[in-house]
Design a protein around this motif. Structure first.
Motif, PDB file in Angstrom:
ATOM      1  N   ILE A  86      -0.632  47.099  74.517  1.00 32.18           N
ATOM      2  CA  ILE A  86      -0.271  46.293  75.325  1.00 32.18           C
ATOM      3  C   ILE A  86       0.812  45.103  74.826  1.00 32.18           C
ATOM      4  CG2 ILE A  86      -0.667  43.598  76.723  1.00 32.18           C
ATOM      5  CD1 ILE A  86      -3.998  45.660  77.251  1.00 32.18           C
ATOM      6  N   LEU A  87       1.475  45.443  76.051  1.00 28.79           N
ATOM      7  CA  LEU A  87       3.111  44.518  75.015  1.00 28.79           C
ATOM      8  C   LEU A  87       3.437  43.067  75.709  1.00 28.79           C
ATOM      9  CD1 LEU A  87       5.215  43.453  73.593  1.00 28.79           C
ATOM     10  CD2 LEU A  87       6.705  44.930  75.047  1.00 28.79           C
ATOM     11  N   ILE A  88       3.262  41.962  75.091  1.00 33.15           N
ATOM     12  CA  ILE A  88       2.838  40.264  76.663  1.00 33.15           C
ATOM     13  C   ILE A  88       4.074  40.361  76.066  1.00 33.15           C
ATOM     14  CG2 ILE A  88       1.979  38.471  77.187  1.00 33.15           C
ATOM     15  CD1 ILE A  88      -0.668  40.036  76.551  1.00 33.15           C
ATOM     16  N   ALA A 106       7.569  50.149  79.419  1.00 36.84           N
ATOM     17  CA  ALA A 106       7.121  51.651  79.006  1.00 36.84           C
ATOM     18  C   ALA A 106       7.502  52.871  79.411  1.00 36.84           C
ATOM     19  CB  ALA A 106       7.499  52.335  82.011  1.00 36.84           C
ATOM     20  N   ALA A 107       8.598  52.970  79.397  1.00 39.55           N
ATOM     21  CA  ALA A 107       9.811  54.237  78.372  1.00 39.55           C
ATOM     22  C   ALA A 107       8.896  54.848  76.993  1.00 39.55           C
ATOM     23  CB  ALA A 107      11.299  53.502  77.950  1.00 39.55           C
ATOM     24  N   GLN A 108       8.362  53.265  76.745  1.00 37.37           N
ATOM     25  CA  GLN A 108       8.081  53.736  75.118  1.00 37.37           C
ATOM     26  C   GLN A 108       6.409  54.031  74.752  1.00 37.37           C
ATOM     27  OE1 GLN A 108      10.259  53.308  72.399  1.00 37.37           O
ATOM     28  NE2 GLN A 108      11.345  52.427  74.421  1.00 37.37           N
ATOM     29  N   GLY A 109       5.726  53.913  76.062  1.00 34.76           N
ATOM     30  CA  GLY A 109       4.060  54.137  76.916  1.00 34.76           C
ATOM     31  C   GLY A 109       3.573  53.272  76.040  1.00 34.76           C
ATOM     32  N   ALA A 110       3.936  51.721  76.137  1.00 37.21           N
ATOM     33  CA  ALA A 110       2.992  50.666  76.475  1.00 37.21           C
ATOM     34  C   ALA A 110       2.653  50.208  77.793  1.00 37.21           C
ATOM     35  CB  ALA A 110       3.911  50.063  75.713  1.00 37.21           C
ATOM     36  N   ARG A 111       2.181  49.187  77.734  1.00 32.16           N
ATOM     37  CA  ARG A 111       1.158  48.687  78.522  1.00 32.16           C
ATOM     38  C   ARG A 111       1.818  47.710  78.813  1.00 32.16           C
ATOM     39  NH1 ARG A 111      -4.485  49.412  79.648  1.00 32.16           N
ATOM     40  NH2 ARG A 111      -4.065  48.975  78.138  1.00 32.16           N
ATOM     41  N   TYR A 112       2.130  46.761  79.924  1.00 35.16           N
ATOM     42  CA  TYR A 112       3.610  45.399  79.780  1.00 35.16           C
ATOM     43  C   TYR A 112       2.430  44.855  80.554  1.00 35.16           C
ATOM     44  CZ  TYR A 112       7.463  42.130  80.016  1.00 35.16           C
ATOM     45  OH  TYR A 112       8.749  41.349  79.758  1.00 35.16           O
ATOM     46  N   LEU A 113       2.360  43.215  80.053  1.00 35.96           N
ATOM     47  CA  LEU A 113       3.115  41.600  81.098  1.00 35.96           C
ATOM     48  C   LEU A 113       3.601  41.016  80.379  1.00 35.96           C
ATOM     49  CD1 LEU A 113      -0.721  41.756  79.900  1.00 35.96           C
ATOM     50  CD2 LEU A 113       0.000  42.428  82.668  1.00 35.96           C
ATOM     51  N   ASP A 114       4.542  40.149  81.803  1.00 36.71           N
ATOM     52  CA  ASP A 114       5.504  39.352  81.428  1.00 36.71           C
ATOM     53  C   ASP A 114       4.892  37.475  81.615  1.00 36.71           C
ATOM     54  OD1 ASP A 114       8.373  39.469  81.096  1.00 36.71           O
ATOM     55  OD2 ASP A 114       8.350  37.356  82.245  1.00 36.71           O
ATOM     56  N   GLY A 115       4.927  37.190  80.823  1.00 42.18           N
ATOM     57  CA  GLY A 115       4.923  35.678  81.196  1.00 42.18           C
ATOM     58  C   GLY A 115       5.349  34.599  81.388  1.00 42.18           C
ATOM     59  N   ALA A 134       2.396  38.617  84.996  1.00 38.85           N
ATOM     60  CA  ALA A 134       2.561  39.831  85.787  1.00 38.85           C
ATOM     61  C   ALA A 134       2.046  40.914  85.601  1.00 38.85           C
ATOM     62  CB  ALA A 134       3.772  39.168  86.723  1.00 38.85           C
ATOM     63  N   GLY A 135       2.448  42.202  85.401  1.00 41.24           N
ATOM     64  CA  GLY A 135       2.953  43.651  85.450  1.00 41.24           C
ATOM     65  C   GLY A 135       1.544  44.627  85.688  1.00 41.24           C
ATOM     66  N   VAL A 157      -0.275  37.591  88.404  1.00 36.82           N
ATOM     67  CA  VAL A 157       0.302  37.009  89.706  1.00 36.82           C
ATOM     68  C   VAL A 157       0.857  37.689  90.500  1.00 36.82           C
ATOM     69  CG1 VAL A 157       0.842  34.686  89.444  1.00 36.82           C
ATOM     70  CG2 VAL A 157       2.647  36.140  88.591  1.00 36.82           C
ATOM     71  N   GLY A 158       0.479  39.525  90.251  1.00 34.25           N
ATOM     72  CA  GLY A 158       0.967  40.740  90.960  1.00 34.25           C
ATOM     73  C   GLY A 158       1.459  41.533  90.021  1.00 34.25           C
ATOM     74  N   ALA A 159       1.878  42.630  90.659  1.00 32.64           N
ATOM     75  CA  ALA A 159       2.510  43.621  89.520  1.00 32.64           C
ATOM     76  C   ALA A 159       3.606  43.448  89.523  1.00 32.64           C
ATOM     77  CB  ALA A 159       2.175  45.055  90.210  1.00 32.64           C
ATOM     78  N   ASN A 160       4.927  42.367  90.071  1.00 32.43           N
ATOM     79  CA  ASN A 160       5.938  42.728  90.169  1.00 32.43           C
ATOM     80  C   ASN A 160       6.871  41.439  88.527  1.00 32.43           C
ATOM     81  OD1 ASN A 160       8.548  41.921  90.354  1.00 32.43           O
ATOM     82  ND2 ASN A 160       8.518  41.079  92.716  1.00 32.43           N
ATOM     83  N   VAL A 161       7.586  42.726  87.863  1.00 35.16           N
ATOM     84  CA  VAL A 161       6.582  41.546  86.821  1.00 35.16           C
ATOM     85  C   VAL A 161       8.504  40.042  87.105  1.00 35.16           C
ATOM     86  CG1 VAL A 161       6.659  43.162  85.617  1.00 35.16           C
ATOM     87  CG2 VAL A 161       9.004  42.655  85.531  1.00 35.16           C
ATOM     88  N   ARG A 162       9.008  40.135  87.667  1.00 39.61           N
ATOM     89  CA  ARG A 162      10.090  39.173  88.131  1.00 39.61           C
ATOM     90  C   ARG A 162       9.713  37.803  88.544  1.00 39.61           C
ATOM     91  NH1 ARG A 162      15.451  41.391  89.396  1.00 39.61           N
ATOM     92  NH2 ARG A 162      15.701  39.727  90.254  1.00 39.61           N
ATOM     93  N   VAL A 163       8.246  38.193  89.182  1.00 39.93           N
ATOM     94  CA  VAL A 163       7.835  37.080  90.089  1.00 39.93           C
ATOM     95  C   VAL A 163       6.765  35.825  89.059  1.00 39.93           C
ATOM     96  CG1 VAL A 163       5.236  35.900  90.622  1.00 39.93           C
ATOM     97  CG2 VAL A 163       6.491  37.745  91.949  1.00 39.93           C
ATOM     98  N   PRO A 164       6.790  35.808  87.384  1.00 43.09           N
ATOM     99  CA  PRO A 164       6.747  34.258  86.773  1.00 43.09           C
ATOM    100  C   PRO A 164       7.589  33.601  86.734  1.00 43.09           C
ATOM    101  CG  PRO A 164       5.067  36.796  85.560  1.00 43.09           C
ATOM    102  CD  PRO A 164       6.113  37.051  86.895  1.00 43.09           C
ATOM    103  N   SER A 165       8.925  34.162  86.215  1.00 45.74           N
ATOM    104  CA  SER A 165      10.258  33.594  86.183  1.00 45.74           C
ATOM    105  C   SER A 165      10.527  32.545  86.911  1.00 45.74           C
ATOM    106  CB  SER A 165      11.290  34.560  85.287  1.00 45.74           C
ATOM    107  OG  SER A 165      12.498  35.176  86.200  1.00 45.74           O
ATOM    108  N   MET A 166      10.843  33.160  88.118  1.00 42.75           N
ATOM    109  CA  MET A 166      10.797  32.601  89.859  1.00 42.75           C
ATOM    110  C   MET A 166       9.820  31.966  90.255  1.00 42.75           C
ATOM    111  SD  MET A 166       9.698  32.338  92.645  1.00 42.75           S
ATOM    112  CE  MET A 166       8.453  34.076  93.754  1.00 42.75           C
ATOM    113  N   LEU A 167       8.196  31.676  89.902  1.00 42.14           N
ATOM    114  CA  LEU A 167       7.285  30.423  89.872  1.00 42.14           C
ATOM    115  C   LEU A 167       7.881  29.407  88.789  1.00 42.14           C
ATOM    116  CD1 LEU A 167       4.701  32.461  90.547  1.00 42.14           C
ATOM    117  CD2 LEU A 167       5.448  31.165  92.511  1.00 42.14           C
ATOM    118  N   SER A 168       8.203  30.178  88.049  1.00 44.30           N
ATOM    119  CA  SER A 168       8.250  28.415  86.612  1.00 44.30           C
ATOM    120  C   SER A 168       8.952  28.031  87.137  1.00 44.30           C
ATOM    121  CB  SER A 168       9.191  29.648  85.223  1.00 44.30           C
ATOM    122  OG  SER A 168       9.355  28.690  84.759  1.00 44.30           O
TER     123      SER A 168
END
Ligand code: NAP
Length: 285
Positions: A86-88, A106-115, A134-135, A157-168
């Protein structure tokens, strides 16, 4: 093996490391400047010789450096080691940068969270600190206890990784309005010789009202319900126009009021004068 690896030990990364160690998490750290790893090492953290070793040491890796360009350069060397882990990303940047990194992970086979971290370094590890992530939902379920050790009020906050920076950005916008408005009020007080400290005292009891106004504004927008105002947009507009004109005629800077005057003027032009003040969002939609 350790539970968590942390890449980046600046002001925020060092606070994250402390919070992990305070929570009793076995931790591996790596930082470009090795001396910054010494405090964490003194508290029992393992120090990796490079970022790739750091990633290989734990099932969860957290990155917190200046920006995504730097983190991408660091992560480029870790690629194969990320598979199955897992990459955060807790570095601040744009939603577009988050989406690109998610694709790369994802191309490296990692599961990703953006915070995003909505707190100062000194808040990390406390119940009130927030990380919005998110992620990958399964990655969140596995990493949630770690993120809550870092910031007790963390949320997914959901699957869309664009959301955290927008919420910030969305979270800071009302604060920016408040600060610019307070500066406008203060410069008007100064021009009239009224003490700004007394102005501050006058506003102190209004904190509850400000929050009520914030909640009412967002409720009317969420429900698209603007047709039952207690004070109509045109009423605000008239008051703002008077204050702007008076301030300008007396040589007082009214930049903030001028911006509001312009927006409300255009809203009236769109036929929103009898609606809630929040109806001005129609100009921006
Ligand atoms: P900082 O104290 O300036 O630390 C920057 C980190 O990035 C250091 O670990 C630094 O390594 C590393 N770095 C910079 N350039 C690098 C490079 N070319 N290669 C490798 N590593 C490099 O910043 P910070 O306050 O910790 O902020 C880190 C992130 O947290 C930022 O995205 C920031 O927006 C976010 N954040 C910070 C706060 C806050 O209050 N500080 C609050 C919320 C979010 P060296 O030690 O080797 O220079």
């Amino acid at each position: 093996m350790t539970e968590v690896s942390l890449i980046g030990l600046g002001a925020m990364g060092s606070a994250l490391a402390s919070a992990l160690l305070d929570a009793g998490r076995s931790t591996t750290v790596w930082n470009r400047s090795p001396e910054k790893a010494e405090p964490a090492a003194a508290r029992g953290a393992q120090v990796a010789p490079d970022a790739r070793s750091a990633v290989a040491s734990s099932p969860v890796s957290i990155v917190c450096v200046d920006n995504y360009a730097i983190s991408e350069a660091i992560l480029a060397d870790t690629g194969p080691a990320l598979a199955g882990r897992i990459l955060i990303q807790l570095t601040s940047d744009t939603g577009t940068a988050a989406a690109e990194l998610a694709e790369w992970a994802a191309a490296q086979g990692a599961r990703y969270l953006d915070g995003v971290i909505l707190a100062y370094p000194s808040d990390m590890g406390t119940a009130g600190a927030t990380i919005l992530a998110a992620g990958d939902a399964d990655a969140w379920a596995e990493a949630e206890p770690v993120l809550r050790d870092l910031a007790g009020a963390s949320a997914y906050v959901g699957a869309n990784v664009r959301v955290p920076s927008m919420l910030s950005a969305a979270a800071i916008a009302p604060l920016l309005g408040l600060v610019l408005g307070a500066a406008q009020g203060a410069v008007m007080c100064e021009a009239e010789g009224f003490p700004v400290a007394e102005y501050a005292e006058m506003l102190r009891p209004l904190s509850g009202l400000l929050n009520d106004q914030l909640q009412h504004t967002l409720a009317t927008i969420a429900e698209n319900r603007f047709d039952d105002p207690e004070a109509a947009l045109k009423t605000y507009a008239s008051s703002v126009a008077d204050r702007t004109a008076e301030s300008r005629s007396r040589g007082v800077n009214a930049e903030f009021y001028g911006f509001v005057d312009d927006v409300l003027d255009r809203a009236i032009g769109r036929g929103l004068g009898d609606q809630e003040l929040s109806a001005l969002i129609e100009l921006w939609r």
